[in-house]
Write a protein that holds these residues in place. Structure first.
Motif, PDB file in Angstrom:
ATOM      1  N   TYR A 144     -15.408   1.354  -6.126  1.00 40.27           N
ATOM      2  CA  TYR A 144     -15.624   1.988  -4.819  1.00 40.27           C
ATOM      3  C   TYR A 144     -14.859   1.298  -3.695  1.00 40.27           C
ATOM      4  N   GLY A 145     -14.310   0.122  -3.940  1.00 45.07           N
ATOM      5  CA  GLY A 145     -13.540  -0.595  -2.927  1.00 45.07           C
ATOM      6  C   GLY A 145     -12.042  -0.364  -3.050  1.00 45.07           C
ATOM      7  N   THR A 146     -11.631   0.683  -3.776  1.00 48.57           N
ATOM      8  CA  THR A 146     -10.209   0.968  -3.962  1.00 48.57           C
ATOM      9  C   THR A 146      -9.554   1.252  -2.616  1.00 48.57           C
ATOM     10  N   ASN A 147      -8.452   0.567  -2.354  1.00 46.52           N
ATOM     11  CA  ASN A 147      -7.690   0.797  -1.135  1.00 46.52           C
ATOM     12  C   ASN A 147      -6.541   1.727  -1.488  1.00 46.52           C
ATOM     13  N   SER A 148      -6.717   3.001  -1.181  1.00 45.89           N
ATOM     14  CA  SER A 148      -5.700   3.991  -1.532  1.00 45.89           C
ATOM     15  C   SER A 148      -5.156   4.638  -0.273  1.00 45.89           C
ATOM     16  N   ARG A 149      -3.980   5.184  -0.416  1.00 44.67           N
ATOM     17  CA  ARG A 149      -3.327   5.849   0.709  1.00 44.67           C
ATOM     18  C   ARG A 149      -2.461   6.975   0.147  1.00 44.67           C
ATOM     19  N   TYR A 150      -2.519   8.125   0.800  1.00 46.46           N
ATOM     20  CA  TYR A 150      -1.697   9.254   0.375  1.00 46.46           C
ATOM     21  C   TYR A 150      -0.333   9.133   1.037  1.00 46.46           C
ATOM     22  N   LEU A 151       0.717   9.194   0.237  1.00 48.84           N
ATOM     23  CA  LEU A 151       2.083   9.142   0.743  1.00 48.84           C
ATOM     24  C   LEU A 151       2.556  10.575   0.945  1.00 48.84           C
ATOM     25  N   LYS A 152       2.701  10.980   2.201  1.00 47.50           N
ATOM     26  CA  LYS A 152       2.963  12.395   2.477  1.00 47.50           C
ATOM     27  C   LYS A 152       4.364  12.837   2.055  1.00 47.50           C
ATOM     28  N   HIS A 153       5.337  11.948   2.096  1.00 45.55           N
ATOM     29  CA  HIS A 153       6.695  12.344   1.716  1.00 45.55           C
ATOM     30  C   HIS A 153       6.841  12.406   0.196  1.00 45.55           C
ATOM     31  N   SER A 154       6.305  11.423  -0.512  1.00 48.74           N
ATOM     32  CA  SER A 154       6.373  11.406  -1.979  1.00 48.74           C
ATOM     33  C   SER A 154       5.308  12.300  -2.600  1.00 48.74           C
ATOM     34  N   ARG A 155       4.317  12.673  -1.814  1.00 50.92           N
ATOM     35  CA  ARG A 155       3.197  13.519  -2.228  1.00 50.92           C
ATOM     36  C   ARG A 155       2.451  12.950  -3.433  1.00 50.92           C
ATOM     37  N   LYS A 156       2.017  11.691  -3.277  1.00 49.27           N
ATOM     38  CA  LYS A 156       1.233  11.045  -4.323  1.00 49.27           C
ATOM     39  C   LYS A 156       0.344   9.981  -3.696  1.00 49.27           C
ATOM     40  N   MET A 157      -0.632   9.533  -4.470  1.00 51.42           N
ATOM     41  CA  MET A 157      -1.520   8.470  -4.009  1.00 51.42           C
ATOM     42  C   MET A 157      -0.876   7.119  -4.310  1.00 51.42           C
ATOM     43  N   CYS A 158      -1.113   6.180  -3.420  1.00 50.18           N
ATOM     44  CA  CYS A 158      -0.594   4.823  -3.570  1.00 50.18           C
ATOM     45  C   CYS A 158      -1.790   3.877  -3.511  1.00 50.18           C
ATOM     46  N   TYR A 159      -1.830   2.921  -4.414  1.00 55.63           N
ATOM     47  CA  TYR A 159      -2.936   1.963  -4.480  1.00 55.63           C
ATOM     48  C   TYR A 159      -2.396   0.589  -4.143  1.00 55.63           C
ATOM     49  N   MET A 160      -2.881   0.044  -3.036  1.00 56.37           N
ATOM     50  CA  MET A 160      -2.337  -1.217  -2.539  1.00 56.37           C
ATOM     51  C   MET A 160      -3.429  -2.275  -2.463  1.00 56.37           C
ATOM     52  N   ASP A 161      -3.047  -3.415  -1.979  1.00 57.22           N
ATOM     53  CA  ASP A 161      -3.957  -4.523  -1.690  1.00 57.22           C
ATOM     54  C   ASP A 161      -4.608  -5.118  -2.932  1.00 57.22           C
ATOM     55  N   HIS A 162      -3.876  -5.207  -4.028  1.00 51.08           N
ATOM     56  CA  HIS A 162      -4.419  -5.853  -5.222  1.00 51.08           C
ATOM     57  C   HIS A 162      -4.302  -7.371  -5.156  1.00 51.08           C
ATOM     58  N   ARG A 163      -3.861  -7.881  -4.014  1.00 50.56           N
ATOM     59  CA  ARG A 163      -3.832  -9.335  -3.841  1.00 50.56           C
ATOM     60  C   ARG A 163      -5.238  -9.916  -3.752  1.00 50.56           C
ATOM     61  N   VAL A 164      -6.251  -9.052  -3.609  1.00 48.30           N
ATOM     62  CA  VAL A 164      -7.632  -9.549  -3.543  1.00 48.30           C
ATOM     63  C   VAL A 164      -8.044 -10.228  -4.845  1.00 48.30           C
ATOM     64  N   PHE A 165      -7.342  -9.950  -5.937  1.00 50.10           N
ATOM     65  CA  PHE A 165      -7.676 -10.554  -7.226  1.00 50.10           C
ATOM     66  C   PHE A 165      -7.038 -11.932  -7.422  1.00 50.10           C
ATOM     67  N   LEU A 166      -6.174 -12.330  -6.505  1.00 47.76           N
ATOM     68  CA  LEU A 166      -5.556 -13.655  -6.579  1.00 47.76           C
ATOM     69  C   LEU A 166      -6.531 -14.710  -6.070  1.00 47.76           C
ATOM     70  N   PRO A 167      -6.353 -15.975  -6.487  1.00 49.84           N
ATOM     71  CA  PRO A 167      -7.195 -17.043  -5.927  1.00 49.84           C
ATOM     72  C   PRO A 167      -7.042 -17.097  -4.405  1.00 49.84           C
ATOM     73  N   MET A 168      -8.095 -17.514  -3.711  1.00 50.14           N
ATOM     74  CA  MET A 168      -8.111 -17.498  -2.246  1.00 50.14           C
ATOM     75  C   MET A 168      -6.996 -18.346  -1.634  1.00 50.14           C
ATOM     76  N   ASP A 169      -6.548 -19.390  -2.334  1.00 52.65           N
ATOM     77  CA  ASP A 169      -5.505 -20.255  -1.781  1.00 52.65           C
ATOM     78  C   ASP A 169      -4.100 -19.890  -2.281  1.00 52.65           C
ATOM     79  N   HIS A 170      -3.955 -18.732  -2.917  1.00 51.28           N
ATOM     80  CA  HIS A 170      -2.647 -18.325  -3.445  1.00 51.28           C
ATOM     81  C   HIS A 170      -1.697 -18.012  -2.280  1.00 51.28           C
ATOM     82  N   PRO A 171      -0.433 -18.462  -2.363  1.00 45.14           N
ATOM     83  CA  PRO A 171       0.515 -18.242  -1.256  1.00 45.14           C
ATOM     84  C   PRO A 171       0.810 -16.767  -0.974  1.00 45.14           C
ATOM     85  N   TRP A 172       0.681 -15.883  -1.969  1.00 42.79           N
ATOM     86  CA  TRP A 172       0.955 -14.466  -1.731  1.00 42.79           C
ATOM     87  C   TRP A 172      -0.085 -13.823  -0.825  1.00 42.79           C
ATOM     88  N   ARG A 173      -1.277 -14.399  -0.757  1.00 43.28           N
ATOM     89  CA  ARG A 173      -2.311 -13.825   0.109  1.00 43.28           C
ATOM     90  C   ARG A 173      -1.905 -13.880   1.585  1.00 43.28           C
TER      91      ARG A 173
END
Length: 194
Positions: A34-63
């Motif tokens: 239920y916490g999926t961060n999704s966004r509809y891309l109007k030009h490509s006409r598809k759903m995009c799922y972002m923000d999967h950095r939440v699964f990285l350790p809290m001190d990871h540099p990519w965060r």
């Protein structure tokens, strides 16, 4: 002799059929549920799922890497694990309708009650469904190679994708440029210098 079904191993469409979880639309990520961060891309006409950095350790540099991702730092913890007992409680009064398209009563990701919940132990399994890595790896490799080699029909780098980046306000160096405007400006500068 007794047998028990431990888990299933399948691709993403089969995952949807066996688990009852929708793998399309705004809640398609079974890990984020239920916490999926999704966004509809109007030009490509598809759903995009972002923000999967939440699964990285809290001190990871990519965060904290804004530039390479969506222009924001990621400070949220990973979403809670969806337990089988929670799924079963959500589907307590759910009635499966087969043979005709059913109207959704809510805007959630659960489309049907899985037959596996008839097993007395299924709701207590920690891992009920596995995704087949072979299919996922093949799709990812096809996308990467198609983009790197600029294979027509296989590349993910196209004008619509660039316009979607512009709408999201990220990766400004990849935004499409109005070439007609640039040509006009260059011709005006040329005339002014003559």
């Amino acid at each position: 002799m007794r047998a028990a079904l431990m888990w299933t191993i399948n691709d993403f469409p089969a995952y949807a059929m066996l688990s009852g979880w929708s793998t399309k639309g705004k809640f398609a990520c079974p890990c984020c549920n239920y916490g999926t961060n999704s966004r509809y891309l109007k030009h490509s006409r598809k759903m995009c799922y972002m923000d999967h950095r939440v699964f990285l350790p809290m001190d990871h540099p990519w965060r904290s890497n804004k530039r390479s991702f969506n222009g924001k730092t990621e400070l949220r913890p990973p979403p809670p694990f969806l337990k089988g007992t929670d799924v079963l409680n959500n589907l307590q009064d759910f009635e499966n309708v087969f043979g005709k398209k059913r109207k959704r009563s809510n805007d959630g990701p659960l489309e049907k009650r899985s037959i596996f919940f008839e097993l007395p132990y299924w709701q207590h399994n920690l891992l009920r469904h596995n995704l087949d890595v072979m299919h996922i790896e093949k799709n990812i490799v096809d996308s990467i190679l198609g983009t790197l080699l600029d294979i027509s029909g296989k590349t993910k780098d196209h004008a619509k994708a660039r316009y979607d980046l512009k709408d999201m306000g990220i990766r400004k160096n990849l935004h499409p440029k109005d070439t007609e405007k640039i040509v006009r400006e260059q011709s005006l500068q040329k005339r002014a210098s003559q």
